[in-house]
Motif scaffolding. Structure first.
Motif, short mmCIF file in Angstrom:
data_model
loop_
_atom_site.label_atom_id
_atom_site.label_comp_id
_atom_site.label_asym_id
_atom_site.label_seq_id
_atom_site.Cartn_x
_atom_site.Cartn_y
_atom_site.Cartn_z
N VAL A 197 13.89 23.24 35.94
CA VAL A 197 13.91 23.63 37.39
C VAL A 197 13.52 22.51 38.36
O VAL A 197 13.12 21.44 37.83
N SER A 198 13.87 22.49 39.64
CA SER A 198 13.42 21.58 40.59
C SER A 198 11.81 21.53 40.58
O SER A 198 11.12 22.44 40.58
N GLY A 199 11.49 20.25 40.29
CA GLY A 199 9.94 20.00 40.28
C GLY A 199 9.26 20.18 38.84
O GLY A 199 8.15 20.10 38.70
N ALA A 200 10.18 20.31 37.85
CA ALA A 200 9.68 20.34 36.58
C ALA A 200 8.93 19.05 36.02
O ALA A 200 8.28 19.02 35.17
N GLY A 201 9.61 17.73 36.48
CA GLY A 201 9.25 16.62 36.09
C GLY A 201 10.20 15.78 35.49
O GLY A 201 9.78 14.67 34.70
N LYS A 202 11.44 16.15 35.79
CA LYS A 202 12.41 15.34 35.10
C LYS A 202 12.58 13.79 35.63
O LYS A 202 12.39 13.05 34.90
N THR A 203 12.34 13.88 36.77
CA THR A 203 12.52 12.34 37.39
C THR A 203 11.21 11.60 37.12
O THR A 203 11.35 10.54 36.66
N THR A 204 10.13 12.29 36.97
CA THR A 204 8.88 11.91 36.59
C THR A 204 8.94 11.12 35.21
O THR A 204 8.49 9.80 34.87
N LEU A 205 9.61 12.13 34.35
CA LEU A 205 9.58 11.41 32.82
C LEU A 205 10.54 10.33 32.67
O LEU A 205 10.26 9.39 32.10
N MET A 206 11.86 10.43 33.51
CA MET A 206 12.59 9.30 33.45
C MET A 206 11.94 7.98 33.91
O MET A 206 12.10 6.67 33.64
N ASP A 207 11.21 8.18 35.11
CA ASP A 207 10.43 6.88 35.65
C ASP A 207 9.52 6.37 34.77
O ASP A 207 9.50 5.09 34.69
N VAL A 208 8.79 7.20 34.11
CA VAL A 208 8.07 6.74 33.06
C VAL A 208 8.40 6.10 31.95
O VAL A 208 7.98 4.86 31.54
N LEU A 209 9.58 6.65 31.55
CA LEU A 209 10.11 5.93 30.21
C LEU A 209 11.08 4.53 30.85
O LEU A 209 11.06 3.62 30.04
N ALA A 210 11.55 4.56 31.94
CA ALA A 210 12.03 3.29 32.53
C ALA A 210 11.10 2.34 33.16
O ALA A 210 11.57 1.20 33.25
N GLY A 211 9.88 2.70 32.87
CA GLY A 211 8.75 1.47 33.50
C GLY A 211 8.78 1.53 34.88
O GLY A 211 8.36 0.47 35.45
#
Length: 844
Positions: free
Chosen positions: A687-701
């Motif tokens: 869902v919106s705000g679940a942390g999808k972008t955050t996880l990808m940002d962390v993995l991509a550095g």
């Protein structure tokens, strides 16, 4: 339209999210509610109370308290704000900064809901909502539309909503449907009859097809043929105009025509239905709201003011050591000129310290224009706080400079002259701030404002009376001397200093004091009253520049006007006749026995390429007719990425600490593990705000702040960001591009910077052409990218350009953050076919 104020009678919710990044979600909605007021809620409550008393009805206590709360005007925090936060699911991030491209904030879906909530907190009952579901998950969209539906039904309101890719359950919530194609209304009427209308035209919606997707595709030249059901008749493309003409004879269209043909009886309309007041609350309340927000922004941007003070402190220390009193003499005209230089340098520093107003003002202009056009507040209510609240900062900055430098440099020790210099520098700083604010409001664009501002400063300096003395300025330029604010400031400073006691001595062979000789040597006026002329002149310029700032805000609109980009490549005959249905790029089905390249061949190719650690793009790019396209041979190494027990946390926001949260860190990712493999398209859902972008940002550095714990490996080796950035690509949710270059130039620039130096120029250009064909950007190759929501490419075209910019870097691992956000069904299909084709080349 002249009988009422349409901007306040109806609320328009744009598809573009323009917000101040430094304020929280709650503060954004509270400011909007405070400016829009309560409308007719108070009058409605008074009428309701009167009728209840007449009928001897005792209202429910909870409802009574709620209605009285929402009808109270001028509150800083209103009940309606909390109510809308709850409806939109924003209560979890209510105290989080909205953020922008440079400041970490809420997610894209949450930002879209803030845009919606900003207008819902107002009293308008006619809502025009443009693509409010962009970036939202289907459940949140359903919840918002369901709440709006209940509000419209209960309060007898009006809502017109444009949606992209609505889920079937969301589509079923609507009462009426307006289908628009090529600028023509194809259908307008009850949702229940729209399918039967198209069936009468020979097009049927398949059982497993969503009606919303069917409606978007049935008028499309590329997708229409697949819905044709009259097999006994040859298919031909039915245009939007033909649909519109047929609708006039359809029973729904005929009924609609009869209703529109009957004039509306204005006597049946309630006087309060249309808003006649230009602003929602009184002028004093609007001014207080703008002052409170400006003060809040100053607190959030306190680093800028602290840095300016530190900068002045350092420069003052350097200046006082450069112009040290023991090394400067007061016994000659030459020595006096050195003191003149010290005064000029001090004025220049104080003046330039206000230059930050230029960029800070321009950065807030898009939000101001939006709120001004929505009649949140008049321009003067916005301009006054940005001037008045900066005055204490001016006193502090000038105090730092004068207190450090005055006596060390050796200016006249008289206390009166000390405070006179202080006053002149305060007025100079205020004049400079007003000048830079007015340049920003007139320029409205960083490039224009900097160019215009640099020229204005050049004229001010050259004609200020120090660089060129009054006698050296040619007659046809002398008007520039008299209108230069620096001239008045410098004359006042020079008269204040050189008519003082320590410059009273008379040199041998002269009949005037040394101070007067020094003033005459640079053509400054040697009269004491010029100090007060300078004070009056600077006060006049302060008022003038702030008046110009206010007038520019009132009457000037953003430079660019809305423009559409039209493809310069006409539809082909094949597409008109229905060949290649579904788009020019279509993956081969596994069942296609006639295709030259099928799925098993591709999988074999991928396996072979993995063993040889290189793969050609051409082997897996599949055309609409199933034939393999001849592509570029740019080898890459397929990589897998694994992550184990990833924990990401940030420092607890101060707002949450103030509410009593004891923890020092806010954990956003809680022990996430997984793996991504080459040739596999992995969907990250939530869902919106679940942390999808955050996880990808962390993995991509891409996370520069916060705390990351856990292990990330690439093909079994620990990830090193320096090398990982060369083999990975990241398509952001926000499409950020240079607005003044074309699509082809954007790709060429990315390829030159990111492809290996071993790839020659011709190969690069051929590869770019291949990528443009892959994402269907060839018809737009010469189109300017433009500014989102203003001109240039549409949202869907911008999204495809974002993907193409990453693809031309030939990455092994690609992260895509909501690549279909803001796209309709067809555009989303094009993008996902692009993604699928990319993955089939062996990329992760």
């Amino acid at each position: 339209m002249k009988e009422f104020v349409p901007q306040r009678t109806a609320a328009y919710i744009s598809q573009h999210d323009l917000h101040l990044g430094e304020v929280t979600v709650r503060e954004t909605l509270a400011f909007s509610a405070r400016c829009q007021g309560v409308g007719t809620r108070y009058d409605m409550l008074a009428e309701l109370s009167r009728r209840e008393k007449e009928a001897n009805i005792k209202p429910d206590p909870d409802i009574d308290v709620f209605m009285k709360a929402v009808a109270t005007e001028g509150q800083e925090a209103s009940v309606i704000t909390d109510y809308i936060l709850k409806i939109l699911g924003l209560d979890v991030c209510a105290d989080t900064m909205v953020g922008n491209e440079m400041l970490r904030g809420i997610s894209g879906g949450q930002r879209k809901r803030v845009t919606t909530g900003e207008m819902l907190v107002g009293p308008a009952r006619a809502l025009f909502m443009d693509e409010i579901s962009t970036g939202l998950d289907s459940s949140t969209t359903f919840q918002i539309v369901n709440s709006l539906r209940q509000t419209v039904h209960i309060l007898n309101g009006t809502a017109v909503i444009s949606l992209l890719q609505p889920a079937p359950e969301t589509y079923d919530l609507f009462d009426d449907i307006i289908l628009l194609s090529d600028g023509v209304i194809v259908y307008q009427g009850p949702r229940e009859h729209v399918v039967s209308f198209f069936e009468s035209m020979g097009f049927r919606c398949p059982e497993r097809k969503g009606v919303a997707d069917f409606l978007q595709e049935v008028t499309s030249r590329k997708d229409q043929m697949q819905y044709w059901v009259r097999k006994d008749q040859p298919y031909r493309f039915i245009t939007a105009n033909e649909f519109a003409e047929a609708f006039q004879s359809f029973h729904v269209g005929m009924k609609l025509g009869d209703e529109l043909g009957t004039p509306f009886d204005k006597t049946k309309s309630h006087p309060a239905a249309l808003t006649t007041q230009k602003y929602g609350v009184g002028k004093w309340e609007l001014l207080k709201a703008c002052i409170a927000r400006e003060f809040l922004l100053m607190k959030r941007n306190s680093f800028v003011y602290i840095f300016k003070c530190m900068q002045l402190t350092v420069m003052a220390l350097i200046t006082m050591t450069l112009f040290f009193r023991t090394e400067m003499h007061k016994d000659s005209v030459q020595g006096g000129r050195i003191y003149m230089g010290a005064l000029f340098f001090g004025m220049t520093m104080i003046m330039f310290n206000g230059m930050s107003e230029l960029s800070m003002t321009i950065s807030k202009l898009p939000v101001f224009y939006k709120q001004r056009d929505l009649l949140f507040f008049p321009s003067w209510a916005y301009a006054l706080p940005s001037w008045i609240l900066k005055i204490p900062i001016t006193f502090l900055e000038v105090s730092i400079w004068v207190f450090i430098t005055y006596y060390v440099i050796g200016f006249d020790p008289n206390a009166e002259r000390f405070f006179r210099q202080y006053l002149i520098l305060v007025l100079t700083n205020q004049m400079a701030s007003g000048l830079f604010r007015s340049i920003a409001a007139i320029g409205r664009n960083m490039i224009v404002a900097n160019t215009f501002g640099s020229f204005a400063l050049l004229v001010l300096f050259a004609l200020g009376g120090f660089v060129l003395s009054r006698e050296d300025i040619k007659g046809w330029w002398i008007w520039g001397y008299w209108i230069s604010p620096m001239m008045y400031g410098q004359n006042a400073l020079m008269a204040n200093e050189f008519l003082g006691h320590q410059w009273n001595r008379v040199l041998p062979g002269s009949n005037v004091s040394l101070g007067v000789e020094v003033l005459n040597s640079r053509s400054f006026f040697p009269d004491s009253y010029w100090y007060w002329i300078g004070v009056g002149g600077l006060i006049g310029f302060v008022l003038l520049f702030n008046f110009v700032f206010t007038v520019a805000l009132t009457y000037l609109a953003p430079f660019e006007k809305n423009k559409a980009v039209i493809s310069d490549e006409p539809e082909s005959d094949d597409q008109v006749n229905g060949v290649g249905v579904g788009g020019s790029i279509q993956l081969t089905n596994q069942e296609s026995s006639s295709s030259h390249v099928n799925r098993s061949d591709i999988q074999d190719d991928i396996q072979r390429s993995t063993s040889s650690m290189s793969f050609s793009m051409s082997d897996a790019t599949v055309g609409a007719n199933g034939k393999g396209k001849k592509g570029m041979v740019l080898p890459f190494e397929p990589h897998s990425i694994t992550f184990d027990d990833i924990v990401y946390s940030v420092d607890m926001p101060q707002e949450m600490k103030e509410q009593g949260v004891p923890e020092d860190r806010l954990v956003l990712l809680k022990g996430v593990s997984g793996a991504f493999r080459p040739g596999v398209l992995t969907a990250l859902m939530g869902v919106s705000g679940a942390g999808k972008t955050t996880l990808m940002d962390v993995l991509a550095g891409r996370k520069t702040g916060g705390y990351i714990d856990g292990n990330i490996t690439v093909s079994g080796f620990p990830k090193k960001q320096e090398t990982f950035a060369r083999v990975s690509g990241y398509c952001e949710q926000n499409d950020i591009h240079s607005p003044h270059v074309t699509v082809y130039e954007s790709l060429l620039y990315s390829a030159w910077l990111r492809l290996s130096s071993e790839v020659d120029a011709q190969t690069r250009k051929m590869f770019i052409e291949e990528v443009m064909e892959l994402v269907e950007l060839k018809p737009l190759r010469h189109a300017l990218v433009g500014i989102p929501g203003v001109n240039g490419l549409s949202t869907e075209q911008r999204k495809r350009l974002t993907i193409a910019v990453e693809l031309v870097a030939n990455p092994s691992i690609i992260f895509m953050d909501e690549p279909t956000s803001g796209l309709d069904a067809r555009a989303a299909a094009i993008v996902m076919r692009t993604v699928r084709n990319t993955v089939d080349t062996g990329r992760t």
